[in-house]
Enzyme design. Sequence first.
Site, PDB file in Angstrom:
ATOM      1  N   HIS A 217       0.802  -1.212   0.000  1.00 52.57           N
ATOM      2  CA  HIS A 217       0.000   0.000   0.000  1.00 52.57           C
ATOM      3  C   HIS A 217       0.841   1.271   0.000  1.00 52.57           C
ATOM      4  CE1 HIS A 217      -3.392   2.375  -0.455  1.00 52.57           C
ATOM      5  NE2 HIS A 217      -2.915   3.160   0.468  1.00 52.57           N
ATOM      6  N   TYR A 221       1.701   5.278  -2.630  1.00 53.53           N
ATOM      7  CA  TYR A 221       1.789   6.696  -2.250  1.00 53.53           C
ATOM      8  C   TYR A 221       3.189   7.244  -2.489  1.00 53.53           C
ATOM      9  CZ  TYR A 221      -2.928   6.247  -0.855  1.00 53.53           C
ATOM     10  OH  TYR A 221      -4.269   6.027  -0.914  1.00 53.53           O
ATOM     11  N   HIS A 368      -8.455  -0.245 -11.957  1.00 50.92           N
ATOM     12  CA  HIS A 368      -8.273   0.762 -10.898  1.00 50.92           C
ATOM     13  C   HIS A 368      -6.866   1.345 -10.936  1.00 50.92           C
ATOM     14  CE1 HIS A 368      -7.677   2.475  -6.903  1.00 50.92           C
ATOM     15  NE2 HIS A 368      -6.809   1.533  -6.611  1.00 50.92           N
ATOM     16  N   PHE A 369      -5.856   0.463 -10.961  1.00 50.54           N
ATOM     17  CA  PHE A 369      -4.525   1.048 -10.775  1.00 50.54           C
ATOM     18  C   PHE A 369      -3.935   1.637 -12.047  1.00 50.54           C
ATOM     19  CE2 PHE A 369      -2.969  -3.530 -10.813  1.00 50.54           C
ATOM     20  CZ  PHE A 369      -2.064  -3.450 -11.850  1.00 50.54           C
ATOM     21  N   HIS A 370      -4.427   1.196 -13.208  1.00 49.94           N
ATOM     22  CA  HIS A 370      -3.961   1.911 -14.398  1.00 49.94           C
ATOM     23  C   HIS A 370      -4.548   3.317 -14.424  1.00 49.94           C
ATOM     24  CE1 HIS A 370      -2.289  -1.903 -15.701  1.00 49.94           C
ATOM     25  NE2 HIS A 370      -1.615  -1.234 -16.613  1.00 49.94           N
ATOM     26  N   ARG A 431      -7.977 -11.243 -13.269  1.00 46.84           N
ATOM     27  CA  ARG A 431      -6.742 -10.555 -13.630  1.00 46.84           C
ATOM     28  C   ARG A 431      -5.651 -11.622 -13.711  1.00 46.84           C
ATOM     29  NH1 ARG A 431      -4.189  -7.473  -8.261  1.00 46.84           N
ATOM     30  NH2 ARG A 431      -2.578  -6.983  -9.763  1.00 46.84           N
ATOM     31  N   ARG A 432      -4.467 -11.257 -14.113  1.00 48.18           N
ATOM     32  CA  ARG A 432      -3.331 -12.185 -14.158  1.00 48.18           C
ATOM     33  C   ARG A 432      -3.613 -13.431 -14.978  1.00 48.18           C
ATOM     34  NH1 ARG A 432      -3.267 -11.419  -8.063  1.00 48.18           N
ATOM     35  NH2 ARG A 432      -1.719  -9.806  -7.675  1.00 48.18           N
TER      36      ARG A 432
HETATM   37 FE1  HAS Z   1      -5.479   1.445  -4.858  1.00 47.54          FE
HETATM   38  C1  HAS Z   1      -5.268  -1.982  -5.292  1.00 47.54           C
HETATM   39  C2  HAS Z   1      -7.768   1.008  -2.358  1.00 47.54           C
HETATM   40  C3  HAS Z   1      -5.520   4.854  -4.260  1.00 47.54           C
HETATM   41  C4  HAS Z   1      -2.631   1.799  -6.765  1.00 47.54           C
HETATM   42  N1  HAS Z   1      -4.214   0.158  -5.846  1.00 47.54           N
HETATM   43  C5  HAS Z   1      -4.316  -1.210  -5.918  1.00 47.54           C
HETATM   44  C6  HAS Z   1      -3.245  -1.726  -6.722  1.00 47.54           C
HETATM   45  C7  HAS Z   1      -2.466  -0.661  -7.097  1.00 47.54           C
HETATM   46  C8  HAS Z   1      -3.095   0.521  -6.552  1.00 47.54           C
HETATM   47  C9  HAS Z   1      -1.190  -0.707  -7.934  1.00 47.54           C
HETATM   48  O1  HAS Z   1      -8.818  -1.262  -0.627  1.00 47.54           O
HETATM   49  C10 HAS Z   1      -3.050  -3.188  -7.102  1.00 47.54           C
HETATM   50  C11 HAS Z   1      -2.131  -3.958  -6.232  1.00 47.54           C
HETATM   51  C12 HAS Z   1      -2.016  -5.356  -6.730  1.00 47.54           C
HETATM   52  O2  HAS Z   1      -1.357  -5.559  -7.766  1.00 47.54           O
HETATM   53  O3  HAS Z   1      -2.605  -6.239  -6.136  1.00 47.54           O
HETATM   54  N2  HAS Z   1      -6.494   2.695  -3.595  1.00 47.54           N
HETATM   55  C13 HAS Z   1      -7.419   2.318  -2.687  1.00 47.54           C
HETATM   56  C14 HAS Z   1      -8.000   3.494  -2.037  1.00 47.54           C
HETATM   57  C15 HAS Z   1      -7.362   4.582  -2.593  1.00 47.54           C
HETATM   58  C16 HAS Z   1      -6.404   4.060  -3.547  1.00 47.54           C
HETATM   59  C17 HAS Z   1      -9.059   3.518  -0.982  1.00 47.54           C
HETATM   60  N3  HAS Z   1      -4.309   3.022  -5.408  1.00 47.54           N
HETATM   61  C18 HAS Z   1      -4.489   4.339  -5.055  1.00 47.54           C
HETATM   62  C19 HAS Z   1      -3.452   5.150  -5.640  1.00 47.54           C
HETATM   63  C20 HAS Z   1      -2.639   4.281  -6.353  1.00 47.54           C
HETATM   64  C21 HAS Z   1      -3.191   2.959  -6.193  1.00 47.54           C
HETATM   65  C22 HAS Z   1      -3.321   6.635  -5.446  1.00 47.54           C
HETATM   66  C23 HAS Z   1      -1.390   4.542  -7.152  1.00 47.54           C
HETATM   67  C24 HAS Z   1      -0.810   5.672  -7.361  1.00 47.54           C
HETATM   68  N4  HAS Z   1      -6.373  -0.164  -4.014  1.00 47.54           N
HETATM   69  C25 HAS Z   1      -7.253  -0.125  -2.979  1.00 47.54           C
HETATM   70  C26 HAS Z   1      -7.594  -1.496  -2.583  1.00 47.54           C
HETATM   71  C27 HAS Z   1      -6.889  -2.357  -3.421  1.00 47.54           C
HETATM   72  C28 HAS Z   1      -6.128  -1.496  -4.304  1.00 47.54           C
HETATM   73  C29 HAS Z   1      -8.494  -1.928  -1.520  1.00 47.54           C
HETATM   74  C30 HAS Z   1      -6.903  -3.899  -3.406  1.00 47.54           C
HETATM   75  C31 HAS Z   1      -7.813  -4.419  -4.442  1.00 47.54           C
HETATM   76  C32 HAS Z   1      -7.768  -5.921  -4.507  1.00 47.54           C
HETATM   77  O4  HAS Z   1      -8.744  -6.552  -4.083  1.00 47.54           O
HETATM   78  O5  HAS Z   1      -6.771  -6.492  -4.952  1.00 47.54           O
HETATM   79  C33 HAS Z   1      -7.657   6.034  -2.175  1.00 47.54           C
HETATM   80  O6  HAS Z   1      -6.516   6.647  -1.685  1.00 47.54           O
HETATM   81  C34 HAS Z   1      -8.307   6.827  -3.249  1.00 47.54           C
HETATM   82  C35 HAS Z   1      -8.825   8.152  -2.721  1.00 47.54           C
HETATM   83  C36 HAS Z   1      -9.328   9.023  -3.835  1.00 47.54           C
HETATM   84  C37 HAS Z   1     -10.547   9.550  -3.922  1.00 47.54           C
HETATM   85  C38 HAS Z   1     -10.890  10.408  -5.105  1.00 47.54           C
HETATM   86  C39 HAS Z   1     -11.189  11.848  -4.730  1.00 47.54           C
HETATM   87  C40 HAS Z   1     -11.289  12.675  -5.974  1.00 47.54           C
HETATM   88  C41 HAS Z   1     -10.712  13.878  -6.144  1.00 47.54           C
HETATM   89  C42 HAS Z   1     -10.824  14.548  -7.488  1.00 47.54           C
HETATM   90  C43 HAS Z   1     -11.662  15.790  -7.439  1.00 47.54           C
HETATM   91  C44 HAS Z   1     -11.694  16.383  -8.835  1.00 47.54           C
HETATM   92  C45 HAS Z   1     -12.703  17.088  -9.377  1.00 47.54           C
HETATM   93  C46 HAS Z   1     -12.553  17.530 -10.825  1.00 47.54           C
HETATM   94  C47 HAS Z   1     -13.966  17.394  -8.648  1.00 47.54           C
HETATM   95  C48 HAS Z   1     -11.588   9.292  -2.901  1.00 47.54           C
HETATM   96  C49 HAS Z   1      -9.914  14.540  -5.092  1.00 47.54           C
HETATM   97  C50 HAS Z   1     -12.150  18.971 -10.921  1.00 47.54           C
HETATM   98  C51 HAS Z   1     -12.161  19.386 -12.363  1.00 47.54           C
HETATM   99  C52 HAS Z   1     -11.587  20.547 -12.847  1.00 47.54           C
HETATM  100  C53 HAS Z   1     -11.818  20.844 -14.285  1.00 47.54           C
HETATM  101  C54 HAS Z   1     -10.741  21.427 -12.065  1.00 47.54           C
HETATM  102 CU   CU1 Z   2      -3.379  -0.495  -1.193  1.00 47.21          CU
END
Ligand code: HAS
Ligand code: CU1
Length: 541
Positions: A217, A221, A368-370, A431-432
């Site tokens: 995890h 970050y 998700h991660f791409h 996957r995989r």
């Molecule tokens: Fe994730 C699996 C949960 C963030 C990368 N994640 C992965 C894997 C990778 C990865 C590589 O809970 C796969 C690992 C593997 O190979 O097995 N992830 C989360 C959660 C977040 C999260 C809760 N992940 C990331 C980030 C990554 C990343 C950042 C890479 C850089 N992830 C998981 C979980 C798994 C997982 C499980 C396991 C899945 C499984 O079963 O295998 C959070 O930090 C995300 C929080 C983000 C938000 C979005 C807020 C939106 C905002 C945008 C606002 C924009 C607006 C547009 C309104 C809640 C702030 C404005 C427009 C204008 C024009 C100005």
């Molecule tokens: Cu994670």
Amino acid sequence: MNEAAERKLALYHLWVAFGAFIVACFMGEYQVLERSGFIAALDSPTVYFASVSTHGVLMGFVLTTFFIMGFGYYTATTSLKQPVWNKPLAWGGFWLSLAGTIMAAVPLLSGKASVLYTFYLPMQAHVAFYIGATLLVVGSWIWCVIMLVMFNQWKKANPGLPVPLAMFATGANAMLWLWASAGVALEVLFQAIPLALGWIDTVDAGLARTLFAWTLHPIVYFWLIPAYTAFYVFVPKQAGGYLFSDEMARAAFIILAVFALPIGFHHLYMDPEQAKGWKLLHGIGTFVVALPTLVTGFTVIASLEIAGRLRGGKGLFGWIGTLPWSNPMVLSVILSLLMLIFGGFGGIVNASYAMNAMIHNTAWVPGHFHLIFAGTTVIMYFAIAYYLWPMLVGKPLFSNAMALVQLWLWFIGMSIMTTPWHVLGLLGQPRRISSVVYNNLLTLSWKPYELMMIFGGLILLGSACLFIYNLVKTQLNPVATDFTQQVEYAEPIHPLTNLPEFLNDLSLWNKVIAVLMAISFGFPILQFFIMDTFESSGWGY
Ligand code: HAS
Ligand code: CU1
């Protein structure tokens, strides 16, 4: 501070990063083709798994680590206005990491390390793969030490002054990575290498997965922090405005570093080796770590709004149109945030236990991660490269228009490729896997989405080539400037006064991490040594 020696150090790191990136992009396109099963001549699980393992390692470990190191050296020297501490050591770290990368690449490319980038035991790779990966990590530790030394030296020399935000973020990332990488280091040193060398006959896969989750995890970050750094320290200035809040930025980096670490079990929700109470604890922490991202989204959008209004934007949304969309940094942050909405949404789904049961180990997860890594994060690596390259090579950017086209293509391609992956996951595609032909209605229903992913992949490959082409042409540009252009760091709209020490120092947070790690990983690791499990005598074997 834009000295030749510092520039060279940064440039070497960044070129290794982007060299790895472009190779991995070609592999990615091959993989979507193979996986779709559309071209029978390509079908080969052996080649597929060698390719996907190399692709994952190049993108997840090589692109990121080298980029973060190169960018860190440059931000540290330019924000602190002092040279890199101990340059020979920094070069030592570079060569060590590069040697490790080459050493791991040999078994990867020859199919002797087709264990994917997560290399879960008891799958086994050639020992050179593990040793190479270890050297890459040890090289990155050297970078961490240099960053933290520079951080502390500057603080000592400038008592009471706020550490420049760019350095604060880099220091927090170095601290995060030292902690994060310890898990996988233990796994590799005490389990993977002894097993690969035949010193032990069996390993406890549950312990290995627990140690890997310790790293898995926070590593995401570690990759993300440079992107957020650019959000806070470059974007507001490039957009023509000010940073909405410097304090909020520091708080976001601290929460990221502190809470990214003790929560890795959301990768193990469906695993048997940890009990449900521990999963719940890590699950709660996972929601906490989404908080700094929400804070970041808010602060960055508020900063963009300040800029848009200063440029004459009126009304509720009028400021969006007045932003300088033709500035690659500004365009990137907008596209990055758009991808973050859906990538983050997917993350929240993953983090929710019951929904995780539906999508775990399906194509949803690479979707998700791409989106959130290759999309949100890597598009900011591009933006940083476009911004720094002219200063690093002393030449104007070859083509701004090409950069804008490239960024749009990356966003469009990533959306086209990852949306079908999310759907495919819900349609039950694991996957995989390499191509599978069950020839039933389920796999038939996958076909239109697989066509889409190939198309998305092609756009991404085209975009990646444009990116590299632009950097190369910039470097070879016959028009030379004289290195006088300096990095411009954004000013906060309210100048920092009375910054509390806990927002200007990392040592307190280091202690908090130690306590949280002991709580969340202490017993879950210890249990492997004190509990006799089926056919196991404890002690992890
Ligand atoms: Fe994730 C699996 C949960 C963030 C990368 N994640 C992965 C894997 C990778 C990865 C590589 O809970 C796969 C690992 C593997 O190979 O097995 N992830 C989360 C959660 C977040 C999260 C809760 N992940 C990331 C980030 C990554 C990343 C950042 C890479 C850089 N992830 C998981 C979980 C798994 C997982 C499980 C396991 C899945 C499984 O079963 O295998 C959070 O930090 C995300 C929080 C983000 C938000 C979005 C807020 C939106 C905002 C945008 C606002 C924009 C607006 C547009 C309104 C809640 C702030 C404005 C427009 C204008 C024009 C100005
Ligand atoms: Cu994670």
